[in-house]
Design a protein around this motif. Sequence first.
Motif, PDB file in Angstrom:
ATOM      1  N   ILE A 134      -5.496   2.903  16.840  1.00 60.52           N
ATOM      2  CA  ILE A 134      -5.161   3.581  15.580  1.00 60.52           C
ATOM      3  C   ILE A 134      -4.286   2.682  14.718  1.00 60.52           C
ATOM      4  O   ILE A 134      -4.508   2.559  13.505  1.00 60.52           O
ATOM      5  N   CYS A 135      -3.295   2.041  15.318  1.00 58.11           N
ATOM      6  CA  CYS A 135      -2.424   1.131  14.560  1.00 58.11           C
ATOM      7  C   CYS A 135      -3.212  -0.040  13.995  1.00 58.11           C
ATOM      8  O   CYS A 135      -3.011  -0.441  12.844  1.00 58.11           O
ATOM      9  N   PHE A 136      -4.122  -0.588  14.790  1.00 57.89           N
ATOM     10  CA  PHE A 136      -4.938  -1.702  14.336  1.00 57.89           C
ATOM     11  C   PHE A 136      -5.845  -1.281  13.183  1.00 57.89           C
ATOM     12  O   PHE A 136      -5.996  -1.989  12.184  1.00 57.89           O
ATOM     13  N   MET A 137      -6.434  -0.101  13.270  1.00 57.04           N
ATOM     14  CA  MET A 137      -7.305   0.404  12.191  1.00 57.04           C
ATOM     15  C   MET A 137      -6.495   0.659  10.919  1.00 57.04           C
ATOM     16  O   MET A 137      -6.973   0.380   9.815  1.00 57.04           O
ATOM     17  N   MET A 138      -5.284   1.178  11.056  1.00 55.18           N
ATOM     18  CA  MET A 138      -4.444   1.403   9.876  1.00 55.18           C
ATOM     19  C   MET A 138      -4.064   0.084   9.215  1.00 55.18           C
ATOM     20  O   MET A 138      -4.023  -0.009   7.984  1.00 55.18           O
ATOM     21  N   LEU A 139      -3.826  -0.949  10.010  1.00 56.93           N
ATOM     22  CA  LEU A 139      -3.511  -2.260   9.474  1.00 56.93           C
ATOM     23  C   LEU A 139      -4.693  -2.844   8.715  1.00 56.93           C
ATOM     24  O   LEU A 139      -4.550  -3.374   7.610  1.00 56.93           O
ATOM     25  N   ILE A 140      -5.879  -2.717   9.276  1.00 58.47           N
ATOM     26  CA  ILE A 140      -7.081  -3.213   8.592  1.00 58.47           C
ATOM     27  C   ILE A 140      -7.323  -2.434   7.307  1.00 58.47           C
ATOM     28  O   ILE A 140      -7.644  -3.018   6.261  1.00 58.47           O
ATOM     29  N   MET A 141      -7.169  -1.119   7.333  1.00 59.33           N
ATOM     30  CA  MET A 141      -7.371  -0.299   6.129  1.00 59.33           C
ATOM     31  C   MET A 141      -6.351  -0.655   5.048  1.00 59.33           C
ATOM     32  O   MET A 141      -6.678  -0.634   3.857  1.00 59.33           O
ATOM     33  N   ASN A 142      -5.146  -0.996   5.450  1.00 58.74           N
ATOM     34  CA  ASN A 142      -4.129  -1.392   4.482  1.00 58.74           C
ATOM     35  C   ASN A 142      -4.556  -2.659   3.752  1.00 58.74           C
ATOM     36  O   ASN A 142      -4.431  -2.758   2.534  1.00 58.74           O
ATOM     37  N   PHE A 143      -5.063  -3.634   4.488  1.00 64.45           N
ATOM     38  CA  PHE A 143      -5.490  -4.880   3.849  1.00 64.45           C
ATOM     39  C   PHE A 143      -6.734  -4.697   2.990  1.00 64.45           C
ATOM     40  O   PHE A 143      -6.897  -5.334   1.959  1.00 64.45           O
ATOM     41  N   LEU A 144      -7.621  -3.802   3.385  1.00 66.18           N
ATOM     42  CA  LEU A 144      -8.843  -3.592   2.614  1.00 66.18           C
ATOM     43  C   LEU A 144      -8.604  -2.783   1.341  1.00 66.18           C
ATOM     44  O   LEU A 144      -9.247  -3.020   0.314  1.00 66.18           O
ATOM     45  N   LEU A 145      -7.704  -1.822   1.381  1.00 70.42           N
ATOM     46  CA  LEU A 145      -7.518  -0.905   0.267  1.00 70.42           C
ATOM     47  C   LEU A 145      -6.357  -1.256  -0.659  1.00 70.42           C
ATOM     48  O   LEU A 145      -6.165  -0.591  -1.670  1.00 70.42           O
ATOM     49  N   MET A 146      -5.571  -2.270  -0.336  1.00 68.67           N
ATOM     50  CA  MET A 146      -4.431  -2.577  -1.195  1.00 68.67           C
ATOM     51  C   MET A 146      -4.885  -3.213  -2.504  1.00 68.67           C
ATOM     52  O   MET A 146      -5.938  -3.844  -2.573  1.00 68.67           O
ATOM     53  N   LYS A 147      -4.066  -3.014  -3.542  1.00 70.60           N
ATOM     54  CA  LYS A 147      -4.384  -3.583  -4.847  1.00 70.60           C
ATOM     55  C   LYS A 147      -4.052  -5.068  -4.837  1.00 70.60           C
ATOM     56  O   LYS A 147      -2.948  -5.459  -4.490  1.00 70.60           O
ATOM     57  N   LYS A 148      -4.991  -5.853  -5.229  1.00 67.97           N
ATOM     58  CA  LYS A 148      -4.798  -7.302  -5.213  1.00 67.97           C
ATOM     59  C   LYS A 148      -4.461  -7.860  -6.587  1.00 67.97           C
ATOM     60  O   LYS A 148      -4.163  -9.023  -6.734  1.00 67.97           O
ATOM     61  N   LYS A 149      -4.522  -7.026  -7.597  1.00 67.01           N
ATOM     62  CA  LYS A 149      -4.269  -7.463  -8.957  1.00 67.01           C
ATOM     63  C   LYS A 149      -2.761  -7.541  -9.205  1.00 67.01           C
ATOM     64  O   LYS A 149      -2.033  -6.566  -9.008  1.00 67.01           O
ATOM     65  N   LYS A 150      -2.292  -8.723  -9.642  1.00 68.04           N
ATOM     66  CA  LYS A 150      -0.873  -8.898  -9.952  1.00 68.04           C
ATOM     67  C   LYS A 150      -0.583  -8.299 -11.323  1.00 68.04           C
ATOM     68  O   LYS A 150      -1.367  -8.396 -12.247  1.00 68.04           O
ATOM     69  N   ASN A 151       0.584  -7.719 -11.436  1.00 71.51           N
ATOM     70  CA  ASN A 151       0.988  -7.086 -12.675  1.00 71.51           C
ATOM     71  C   ASN A 151       2.374  -7.604 -13.046  1.00 71.51           C
ATOM     72  O   ASN A 151       3.246  -7.740 -12.195  1.00 71.51           O
ATOM     73  N   ARG A 152       2.593  -7.879 -14.330  1.00 64.75           N
ATOM     74  CA  ARG A 152       3.889  -8.394 -14.773  1.00 64.75           C
ATOM     75  C   ARG A 152       5.006  -7.392 -14.506  1.00 64.75           C
ATOM     76  O   ARG A 152       6.102  -7.749 -14.086  1.00 64.75           O
ATOM     77  N   ASN A 153       4.726  -6.125 -14.730  1.00 66.97           N
ATOM     78  CA  ASN A 153       5.751  -5.102 -14.519  1.00 66.97           C
ATOM     79  C   ASN A 153       6.060  -4.912 -13.036  1.00 66.97           C
ATOM     80  O   ASN A 153       7.193  -4.608 -12.673  1.00 66.97           O
ATOM     81  N   LYS A 154       5.064  -5.064 -12.187  1.00 66.03           N
ATOM     82  CA  LYS A 154       5.297  -4.891 -10.752  1.00 66.03           C
ATOM     83  C   LYS A 154       6.135  -6.026 -10.170  1.00 66.03           C
ATOM     84  O   LYS A 154       6.891  -5.829  -9.238  1.00 66.03           O
ATOM     85  N   SER A 155       5.986  -7.241 -10.716  1.00 64.79           N
ATOM     86  CA  SER A 155       6.704  -8.374 -10.156  1.00 64.79           C
ATOM     87  C   SER A 155       8.078  -8.589 -10.795  1.00 64.79           C
ATOM     88  O   SER A 155       8.840  -9.428 -10.349  1.00 64.79           O
ATOM     89  N   SER A 156       8.422  -7.842 -11.843  1.00 69.40           N
ATOM     90  CA  SER A 156       9.725  -8.002 -12.486  1.00 69.40           C
ATOM     91  C   SER A 156      10.768  -7.133 -11.775  1.00 69.40           C
ATOM     92  O   SER A 156      10.441  -6.122 -11.174  1.00 69.40           O
ATOM     93  N   PRO A 157      12.053  -7.526 -11.848  1.00 67.52           N
ATOM     94  CA  PRO A 157      13.090  -6.701 -11.219  1.00 67.52           C
ATOM     95  C   PRO A 157      13.266  -5.380 -11.970  1.00 67.52           C
ATOM     96  O   PRO A 157      13.070  -5.306 -13.176  1.00 67.52           O
ATOM     97  N   PHE A 158      13.608  -4.352 -11.227  1.00 68.84           N
ATOM     98  CA  PHE A 158      13.735  -3.015 -11.807  1.00 68.84           C
ATOM     99  C   PHE A 158      15.196  -2.704 -12.073  1.00 68.84           C
ATOM    100  O   PHE A 158      16.021  -2.733 -11.172  1.00 68.84           O
TER     101      PHE A 158
END
Length: 116
Positions: free
Chosen positions: A14-38
Amino acid sequence: MFNLINTMTMLSMICFMMLIMNFLLMKKKKNRNKSSPFECGFDPFSSIRLPFSLRFYLICILFLIFDVEISILMPFILTFKYLNKFYWMMLFIFFIFILLVGLYYEWSEGSLEWSF
């Protein structure tokens, strides 16, 4: 024994499947607002690399010392009915004396002055 091995195998799968799903479903697009300090939704006002205030550090250390002192005093007070009263009082006075000597040292060093 067999159930424990099956349970551990199932949990690891289950842990291994959750890890794989995390890598497959994560957003890969970089965003200026996401990378700036809050900072509460505002742009940062100044550089991150400002010199650190040593007085602020000493005041924080002083706060931590007295915070730990409270953590030590609470159980110390609860042992009052189990120990000999004379020895308990001598230990308490010795502990408070050490704290007062430390406070006097901080005061004479000038760490307690709030003017920067």
